[in-house]
Write a protein that holds these residues in place. Sequence first.
Motif, mmCIF file in Angstrom:
data_model
loop_
_atom_site.group_PDB
_atom_site.id
_atom_site.type_symbol
_atom_site.label_atom_id
_atom_site.label_comp_id
_atom_site.label_asym_id
_atom_site.label_seq_id
_atom_site.Cartn_x
_atom_site.Cartn_y
_atom_site.Cartn_z
ATOM 1 N N VAL A 23 -4.175 -81.440 18.101
ATOM 2 C CA VAL A 23 -3.017 -82.246 18.417
ATOM 3 C C VAL A 23 -2.264 -81.547 16.510
ATOM 4 O O VAL A 23 -2.618 -81.500 15.480
ATOM 5 N N TRP A 24 -0.756 -81.719 17.278
ATOM 6 C CA TRP A 24 0.225 -81.334 16.567
ATOM 7 C C TRP A 24 0.540 -82.890 15.581
ATOM 8 O O TRP A 24 0.397 -83.950 16.061
ATOM 9 N N ASP A 25 0.813 -82.530 14.433
ATOM 10 C CA ASP A 25 1.063 -83.833 13.212
ATOM 11 C C ASP A 25 1.786 -83.397 12.707
ATOM 12 O O ASP A 25 2.286 -84.142 11.678
ATOM 13 N N GLY A 26 2.050 -82.290 12.743
ATOM 14 C CA GLY A 26 3.351 -81.701 11.267
ATOM 15 C C GLY A 26 2.935 -82.040 9.466
ATOM 16 O O GLY A 26 4.404 -82.466 9.324
ATOM 17 N N GLY A 27 2.079 -81.976 9.486
ATOM 18 C CA GLY A 27 1.716 -82.733 8.024
ATOM 19 C C GLY A 27 2.155 -82.037 6.661
ATOM 20 O O GLY A 27 2.189 -82.146 5.869
ATOM 21 N N HIS A 28 3.066 -80.395 7.316
ATOM 22 C CA HIS A 28 3.639 -79.493 5.851
ATOM 23 C C HIS A 28 4.894 -80.466 5.644
ATOM 24 O O HIS A 28 5.555 -80.400 6.618
ATOM 25 N N PRO A 29 5.318 -80.493 4.670
ATOM 26 C CA PRO A 29 6.629 -81.195 3.836
ATOM 27 C C PRO A 29 7.714 -80.459 4.544
ATOM 28 O O PRO A 29 9.112 -81.153 4.750
ATOM 29 N N THR A 30 7.604 -79.643 4.584
ATOM 30 C CA THR A 30 8.912 -78.648 4.583
ATOM 31 C C THR A 30 8.495 -77.586 5.628
ATOM 32 O O THR A 30 10.066 -77.003 6.329
ATOM 33 N N SER A 31 7.469 -77.219 5.793
ATOM 34 C CA SER A 31 7.320 -76.032 6.687
ATOM 35 C C SER A 31 7.188 -76.298 8.672
ATOM 36 O O SER A 31 6.432 -76.938 9.120
ATOM 37 N N PRO A 32 8.329 -75.979 9.610
ATOM 38 C CA PRO A 32 7.863 -76.644 11.274
ATOM 39 C C PRO A 32 7.469 -75.661 11.719
ATOM 40 O O PRO A 32 6.826 -75.617 13.279
ATOM 41 N N ASN A 33 6.537 -74.775 10.973
ATOM 42 C CA ASN A 33 5.849 -73.709 12.147
ATOM 43 C C ASN A 33 4.671 -73.968 12.581
ATOM 44 O O ASN A 33 3.396 -74.650 11.753
ATOM 45 N N TRP A 34 3.968 -73.236 13.700
ATOM 46 C CA TRP A 34 3.122 -73.450 14.375
ATOM 47 C C TRP A 34 2.126 -72.904 13.672
ATOM 48 O O TRP A 34 0.530 -73.331 13.933
ATOM 49 N N SER A 35 2.005 -71.655 12.705
ATOM 50 C CA SER A 35 0.920 -71.029 12.215
ATOM 51 C C SER A 35 0.684 -71.551 10.553
ATOM 52 O O SER A 35 -0.435 -71.529 10.119
ATOM 53 N N GLU A 36 1.448 -72.539 10.710
ATOM 54 C CA GLU A 36 0.788 -73.789 9.287
ATOM 55 C C GLU A 36 -0.084 -74.580 9.435
ATOM 56 O O GLU A 36 -0.400 -75.257 10.334
ATOM 57 N N PRO A 37 -0.809 -74.464 9.219
ATOM 58 C CA PRO A 37 -2.493 -74.779 9.633
ATOM 59 C C PRO A 37 -2.371 -76.332 9.176
ATOM 60 O O PRO A 37 -3.353 -77.111 9.935
ATOM 61 N N THR A 38 -1.293 -77.069 8.288
ATOM 62 C CA THR A 38 -1.798 -78.303 7.772
ATOM 63 C C THR A 38 -0.758 -79.280 8.842
ATOM 64 O O THR A 38 -0.608 -80.200 8.577
ATOM 65 N N ASN A 39 0.002 -78.591 9.843
ATOM 66 C CA ASN A 39 0.736 -78.882 10.749
ATOM 67 C C ASN A 39 0.128 -79.472 11.583
ATOM 68 O O ASN A 39 0.338 -80.204 12.786
ATOM 69 N N TRP A 40 -1.528 -79.237 11.560
ATOM 70 C CA TRP A 40 -2.803 -79.814 12.852
ATOM 71 C C TRP A 40 -3.328 -80.202 12.257
ATOM 72 O O TRP A 40 -3.695 -80.422 11.466
ATOM 73 N N VAL A 41 -3.873 -81.508 13.369
ATOM 74 C CA VAL A 41 -4.957 -82.513 12.631
ATOM 75 C C VAL A 41 -6.013 -81.641 12.400
ATOM 76 O O VAL A 41 -6.608 -81.092 12.994
ATOM 77 N N GLY A 42 -6.929 -81.411 10.979
ATOM 78 C CA GLY A 42 -7.478 -80.865 10.770
ATOM 79 C C GLY A 42 -7.570 -79.727 9.651
ATOM 80 O O GLY A 42 -8.378 -78.951 9.669
ATOM 81 N N ASP A 43 -6.524 -79.070 10.073
ATOM 82 C CA ASP A 43 -5.508 -77.952 8.674
ATOM 83 C C ASP A 43 -5.894 -77.092 9.630
ATOM 84 O O ASP A 43 -6.474 -76.235 9.254
ATOM 85 N N VAL A 44 -5.841 -76.986 11.034
ATOM 86 C CA VAL A 44 -6.658 -75.468 11.002
ATOM 87 C C VAL A 44 -5.940 -75.304 12.474
ATOM 88 O O VAL A 44 -4.869 -76.041 13.492
ATOM 89 N N VAL A 45 -5.126 -74.039 12.727
ATOM 90 C CA VAL A 45 -4.401 -73.860 13.986
ATOM 91 C C VAL A 45 -5.088 -72.687 14.925
ATOM 92 O O VAL A 45 -6.601 -72.850 15.160
ATOM 93 N N PRO A 46 -5.114 -73.707 15.995
ATOM 94 C CA PRO A 46 -5.703 -73.448 17.225
ATOM 95 C C PRO A 46 -5.712 -72.279 17.339
ATOM 96 O O PRO A 46 -5.020 -70.709 17.042
ATOM 97 N N THR A 47 -6.951 -71.992 18.257
ATOM 98 C CA THR A 47 -7.574 -70.659 18.248
ATOM 99 C C THR A 47 -8.141 -70.443 19.624
ATOM 100 O O THR A 47 -8.773 -72.217 20.492
ATOM 101 N N GLY A 48 -8.688 -69.792 20.267
ATOM 102 C CA GLY A 48 -9.925 -69.758 21.608
ATOM 103 C C GLY A 48 -8.843 -70.576 22.798
ATOM 104 O O GLY A 48 -7.675 -69.553 22.748
ATOM 105 N N ALA A 49 -10.088 -71.299 23.312
ATOM 106 C CA ALA A 49 -9.188 -71.641 24.383
ATOM 107 C C ALA A 49 -9.199 -73.335 23.895
ATOM 108 O O ALA A 49 -8.912 -73.940 25.008
ATOM 109 N N ASP A 50 -8.719 -73.703 22.927
ATOM 110 C CA ASP A 50 -8.610 -74.354 22.836
ATOM 111 C C ASP A 50 -7.075 -75.195 23.215
ATOM 112 O O ASP A 50 -6.179 -74.680 23.400
#
Length: 265
Positions: free
Chosen positions: A60-87
């Motif tokens: 789930v997207w949580d937009g956690g990074h204070p300045t970067s809106p990028n999908w590839s930024e781990p801290t923008n996801w709950v759990g701080d991990v970018v989606p992989t596999g069949a997620d």
Amino acid sequence: EEYMIKMRSLTPGETWYMDVRTDDYNLDLINISDSHARSLTFIPVGVNGGNNLNWDIDPVWDGGHPTSPNWSEPTNWVGDVVPTGADPVTFDATSIDDCTIDSIDATWTGNLTIASGYTGTITVSTAGTFTVTGDFSQADGTFTRGAVAMTVTGNFSLTGGAFTASSGNLTIGANFSRTAGTFTPGTSTVTFDATAIGKTITSGGASFNNLSFNGVGGGWTLQDALTVNNNLTISAGTLNMNSKQVTVSGALDMDGSSASLTQSG
């Protein structure tokens, strides 16, 4: 991630098993790895740590990074991990921060859901084609592609929010349904490429710019009126008008030996 339950093997890389024997369970906020579930088991919000089987884990997207809106930024996801596999990926009211899809992990093959409550803007800016290997479902927010090509191998569903097709090509592998929300075609070409019959198109009053059918063995049936602002091309497959009105402002081109247009219903 610090508030997640971590489920691991005592020996990293060694498989451990989970056997959930009831439909009445709640597993949430879990970071899991090296696990094989005996049957498909759902974690609504979690992190796939890798080497898992039969787990349906929803980043789930949580937009956690204070300045970067990028999908590839781990801290923008709950759990701080970018989606992989069949997620399957979800945008919801957890965060309404905007997202820029700058790059996608090559292993990601999940569904993309923009749920009610997400009111931000998702902008695609990947270097190549943005592919959703599964279903695309939007109920809120704004999704815009710019000139980037996009492929949805499953169903495309718009029940709210705004989808802007812009100028890039959009390829859909199954059904198209727009029952609410705004579909803006821009100068794009939408291509249906299914190779099986039984697919449906529900426009809900929305129009297409260029519309193409190019799936050998594919079959699509209109559920309501179809409006094409420019050209309609049938290269392969069968489009069944199903006694619905079809309006084409440009050219109707049937340029394939396996292409057909039928009227029934």
